[in-house]
Design a protein around this motif. Sequence first.
Motif, PDB file in Angstrom:
ATOM      1  N   PRO A 207      40.813 -32.198   3.402  1.00 28.19           N
ATOM      2  CA  PRO A 207      39.448 -31.663   3.338  1.00 28.19           C
ATOM      3  C   PRO A 207      38.995 -31.448   1.898  1.00 28.19           C
ATOM      4  CG  PRO A 207      40.916 -30.176   4.551  1.00 28.19           C
ATOM      5  CD  PRO A 207      41.740 -31.313   4.058  1.00 28.19           C
ATOM      6  N   VAL A 208      37.708 -31.176   1.752  1.00 27.53           N
ATOM      7  CA  VAL A 208      37.079 -31.037   0.447  1.00 27.53           C
ATOM      8  C   VAL A 208      36.506 -29.623   0.329  1.00 27.53           C
ATOM      9  CG1 VAL A 208      35.203 -31.907  -1.014  1.00 27.53           C
ATOM     10  CG2 VAL A 208      36.509 -33.493   0.420  1.00 27.53           C
ATOM     11  N   LEU A 209      36.665 -29.021  -0.843  1.00 22.20           N
ATOM     12  CA  LEU A 209      36.071 -27.726  -1.148  1.00 22.20           C
ATOM     13  C   LEU A 209      34.731 -27.972  -1.825  1.00 22.20           C
ATOM     14  CD1 LEU A 209      36.578 -24.636  -1.197  1.00 22.20           C
ATOM     15  CD2 LEU A 209      37.561 -24.952  -3.477  1.00 22.20           C
ATOM     16  N   GLN A 210      33.683 -27.307  -1.353  1.00 18.40           N
ATOM     17  CA  GLN A 210      32.360 -27.464  -1.954  1.00 18.40           C
ATOM     18  C   GLN A 210      31.848 -26.114  -2.440  1.00 18.40           C
ATOM     19  OE1 GLN A 210      29.970 -29.199   1.157  1.00 18.40           O
ATOM     20  NE2 GLN A 210      30.559 -31.275   0.591  1.00 18.40           N
ATOM     21  N   ALA A 211      31.460 -26.047  -3.704  1.00 20.22           N
ATOM     22  CA  ALA A 211      30.806 -24.856  -4.256  1.00 20.22           C
ATOM     23  C   ALA A 211      29.337 -24.956  -3.866  1.00 20.22           C
ATOM     24  CB  ALA A 211      30.966 -24.825  -5.768  1.00 20.22           C
ATOM     25  N   ARG A 212      28.856 -23.980  -3.107  1.00 22.43           N
ATOM     26  CA  ARG A 212      27.487 -24.056  -2.583  1.00 22.43           C
ATOM     27  C   ARG A 212      26.482 -23.277  -3.434  1.00 22.43           C
ATOM     28  NH1 ARG A 212      27.234 -25.959   2.870  1.00 22.43           N
ATOM     29  NH2 ARG A 212      28.746 -27.652   2.927  1.00 22.43           N
ATOM     30  N   THR A 213      26.665 -21.978  -3.560  1.00 23.47           N
ATOM     31  CA  THR A 213      25.749 -21.144  -4.328  1.00 23.47           C
ATOM     32  C   THR A 213      26.554 -20.070  -5.058  1.00 23.47           C
ATOM     33  OG1 THR A 213      25.370 -19.672  -2.460  1.00 23.47           O
ATOM     34  CG2 THR A 213      23.779 -21.447  -2.765  1.00 23.47           C
ATOM     35  N   ALA A 214      25.925 -19.472  -6.054  1.00 25.63           N
ATOM     36  CA  ALA A 214      26.575 -18.389  -6.793  1.00 25.63           C
ATOM     37  C   ALA A 214      25.512 -17.374  -7.192  1.00 25.63           C
ATOM     38  CB  ALA A 214      27.287 -18.935  -8.023  1.00 25.63           C
ATOM     39  N   ARG A 215      25.987 -16.145  -7.402  1.00 20.48           N
ATOM     40  CA  ARG A 215      25.108 -15.054  -7.794  1.00 20.48           C
ATOM     41  C   ARG A 215      25.820 -14.169  -8.796  1.00 20.48           C
ATOM     42  NH1 ARG A 215      25.491 -16.159  -2.997  1.00 20.48           N
ATOM     43  NH2 ARG A 215      27.105 -14.692  -2.421  1.00 20.48           N
ATOM     44  N   VAL A 216      25.057 -13.633  -9.728  1.00 19.39           N
ATOM     45  CA  VAL A 216      25.600 -12.642 -10.658  1.00 19.39           C
ATOM     46  C   VAL A 216      24.558 -11.537 -10.787  1.00 19.39           C
ATOM     47  CG1 VAL A 216      24.787 -13.903 -12.703  1.00 19.39           C
ATOM     48  CG2 VAL A 216      26.627 -12.244 -12.927  1.00 19.39           C
ATOM     49  N   ARG A 217      25.020 -10.290 -10.727  1.00 15.01           N
ATOM     50  CA  ARG A 217      24.108  -9.147 -10.768  1.00 15.01           C
ATOM     51  C   ARG A 217      23.986  -8.659 -12.207  1.00 15.01           C
ATOM     52  NH1 ARG A 217      21.430  -6.087  -7.387  1.00 15.01           N
ATOM     53  NH2 ARG A 217      22.516  -6.294  -5.443  1.00 15.01           N
TER      54      ARG A 217
ATOM     55  N   GLY B  10      49.761 -12.950 -11.580  1.00 14.08           N
ATOM     56  CA  GLY B  10      49.510 -14.214 -12.271  1.00 14.08           C
ATOM     57  C   GLY B  10      48.364 -14.970 -11.629  1.00 14.08           C
ATOM     58  N   VAL B  11      48.562 -16.261 -11.439  1.00  8.37           N
ATOM     59  CA  VAL B  11      47.524 -17.140 -10.912  1.00  8.37           C
ATOM     60  C   VAL B  11      47.793 -17.455  -9.445  1.00  8.37           C
ATOM     61  CG1 VAL B  11      46.510 -19.453 -11.105  1.00  8.37           C
ATOM     62  CG2 VAL B  11      47.060 -18.146 -13.171  1.00  8.37           C
ATOM     63  N   THR B  12      46.741 -17.359  -8.645  1.00  6.23           N
ATOM     64  CA  THR B  12      46.791 -17.776  -7.248  1.00  6.23           C
ATOM     65  C   THR B  12      46.027 -19.089  -7.145  1.00  6.23           C
ATOM     66  OG1 THR B  12      46.960 -15.533  -6.380  1.00  6.23           O
ATOM     67  CG2 THR B  12      46.082 -17.199  -4.888  1.00  6.23           C
ATOM     68  N   LEU B  13      46.640 -20.081  -6.517  1.00  9.70           N
ATOM     69  CA  LEU B  13      45.993 -21.377  -6.315  1.00  9.70           C
ATOM     70  C   LEU B  13      45.323 -21.387  -4.951  1.00  9.70           C
ATOM     71  CD1 LEU B  13      48.957 -23.586  -7.551  1.00  9.70           C
ATOM     72  CD2 LEU B  13      46.983 -22.783  -8.871  1.00  9.70           C
ATOM     73  N   LEU B  14      44.050 -21.765  -4.907  1.00  4.00           N
ATOM     74  CA  LEU B  14      43.295 -21.881  -3.667  1.00  4.00           C
ATOM     75  C   LEU B  14      42.898 -23.341  -3.525  1.00  4.00           C
ATOM     76  CD1 LEU B  14      40.419 -19.613  -2.429  1.00  4.00           C
ATOM     77  CD2 LEU B  14      40.174 -22.094  -2.459  1.00  4.00           C
ATOM     78  N   THR B  15      43.344 -24.001  -2.459  1.00  4.38           N
ATOM     79  CA  THR B  15      43.007 -25.405  -2.240  1.00  4.38           C
ATOM     80  C   THR B  15      42.524 -25.595  -0.811  1.00  4.38           C
ATOM     81  OG1 THR B  15      45.298 -25.887  -1.657  1.00  4.38           O
ATOM     82  CG2 THR B  15      44.643 -26.319  -3.941  1.00  4.38           C
ATOM     83  N   PRO B  16      41.603 -26.550  -0.595  1.00  3.30           N
ATOM     84  CA  PRO B  16      41.184 -26.840   0.773  1.00  3.30           C
ATOM     85  C   PRO B  16      42.339 -27.519   1.507  1.00  3.30           C
ATOM     86  CG  PRO B  16      40.261 -28.464  -0.719  1.00  3.30           C
ATOM     87  CD  PRO B  16      40.977 -27.448  -1.564  1.00  3.30           C
ATOM     88  N   CYS B  17      42.510 -27.214   2.784  1.00  7.61           N
ATOM     89  CA  CYS B  17      43.600 -27.841   3.535  1.00  7.61           C
ATOM     90  C   CYS B  17      43.287 -27.800   5.031  1.00  7.61           C
ATOM     91  CB  CYS B  17      44.946 -27.168   3.250  1.00  7.61           C
ATOM     92  SG  CYS B  17      45.013 -25.412   3.640  1.00  7.61           S
ATOM     93  N   ALA B  18      44.063 -28.533   5.791  1.00  8.23           N
ATOM     94  CA  ALA B  18      43.963 -28.521   7.247  1.00  8.23           C
ATOM     95  C   ALA B  18      45.117 -27.689   7.786  1.00  8.23           C
ATOM     96  CB  ALA B  18      44.032 -29.943   7.788  1.00  8.23           C
ATOM     97  N   ARG B  19      44.921 -27.126   8.969  1.00 12.79           N
ATOM     98  CA  ARG B  19      45.977 -26.312   9.586  1.00 12.79           C
ATOM     99  C   ARG B  19      47.257 -27.131   9.650  1.00 12.79           C
ATOM    100  NH1 ARG B  19      45.761 -21.889  12.595  1.00 12.79           N
ATOM    101  NH2 ARG B  19      43.531 -22.124  12.982  1.00 12.79           N
ATOM    102  N   PRO B  20      48.350 -26.575   9.118  1.00 16.88           N
ATOM    103  CA  PRO B  20      49.609 -27.323   9.183  1.00 16.88           C
ATOM    104  C   PRO B  20      50.073 -27.433  10.633  1.00 16.88           C
ATOM    105  CG  PRO B  20      49.899 -25.194   8.088  1.00 16.88           C
ATOM    106  CD  PRO B  20      48.460 -25.309   8.436  1.00 16.88           C
ATOM    107  N   PRO B  21      50.784 -28.481  10.959  1.00 19.28           N
ATOM    108  CA  PRO B  21      51.285 -28.620  12.325  1.00 19.28           C
ATOM    109  C   PRO B  21      52.255 -27.493  12.654  1.00 19.28           C
ATOM    110  CG  PRO B  21      52.153 -30.367  10.918  1.00 19.28           C
ATOM    111  CD  PRO B  21      51.203 -29.569  10.089  1.00 19.28           C
ATOM    112  N   ALA B  22      52.244 -27.091  13.915  1.00 16.38           N
ATOM    113  CA  ALA B  22      53.185 -26.051  14.371  1.00 16.38           C
ATOM    114  C   ALA B  22      54.600 -26.607  14.286  1.00 16.38           C
ATOM    115  CB  ALA B  22      52.859 -25.650  15.801  1.00 16.38           C
ATOM    116  N   PRO B  23      55.577 -25.767  13.911  1.00 14.57           N
ATOM    117  CA  PRO B  23      56.953 -26.240  13.825  1.00 14.57           C
ATOM    118  C   PRO B  23      57.476 -26.612  15.219  1.00 14.57           C
ATOM    119  CG  PRO B  23      56.807 -23.886  13.311  1.00 14.57           C
ATOM    120  CD  PRO B  23      55.419 -24.381  13.536  1.00 14.57           C
ATOM    121  N   GLU B  24      58.281 -27.639  15.249  1.00 16.88           N
ATOM    122  CA  GLU B  24      58.879 -28.053  16.527  1.00 16.88           C
ATOM    123  C   GLU B  24      59.972 -27.110  16.917  1.00 16.88           C
ATOM    124  OE1 GLU B  24      59.874 -32.158  16.824  1.00 16.88           O
ATOM    125  OE2 GLU B  24      58.224 -32.753  15.512  1.00 16.88           O
ATOM    126  N   ARG B  25      60.112 -26.906  18.230  1.00 16.51           N
ATOM    127  CA  ARG B  25      61.162 -25.984  18.712  1.00 16.51           C
ATOM    128  C   ARG B  25      62.299 -26.744  19.305  1.00 16.51           C
ATOM    129  NH1 ARG B  25      57.948 -20.934  21.265  1.00 16.51           N
ATOM    130  NH2 ARG B  25      56.533 -20.714  19.556  1.00 16.51           N
TER     131      ARG B  25
END
Length: 142
Positions: free
Chosen positions: A55-65, A127-142
Amino acid sequence: MPGLGVCLALAASAAAPPVFVPVERFTLAWTHSIEKVRWEEDYAVVASPTAGQPPVLQARTARVRGSGAGMEPPDDAVLRNGWYEYTPRMGSPQGLRLTRSPYTADYAWCVDGQCVPLGQWLPSDGGVTLLTPCARPPAPER
């Protein structure tokens, strides 16, 4: 396409699996540590236009007070109800690097107008937290 969302990971902990947060629209908000001015950025996670791609991350709008030293709103910002509103120039970043310090308030993670500290999804290591767009990972097999 499986559920869309974002994956959060601590940059210093490459071995730890990322935390999946199911969300298609969210706002990141924070208060500037020196100027004490609130910033908000709205994002969307959308399916890639290319089949089989993440998936793709899109910056839509921003605001600063307000504004302050080194943090002026862009020239195309419009003042509405005390907020300078604008469209971020970054468009579709591959991800975000969020610097989180124990000496400042955490980012606010907002969905549908409800905000909680980002630490409720992933505690900070100072420190730094990485935020990336992703799809739900598959459930682990049992």
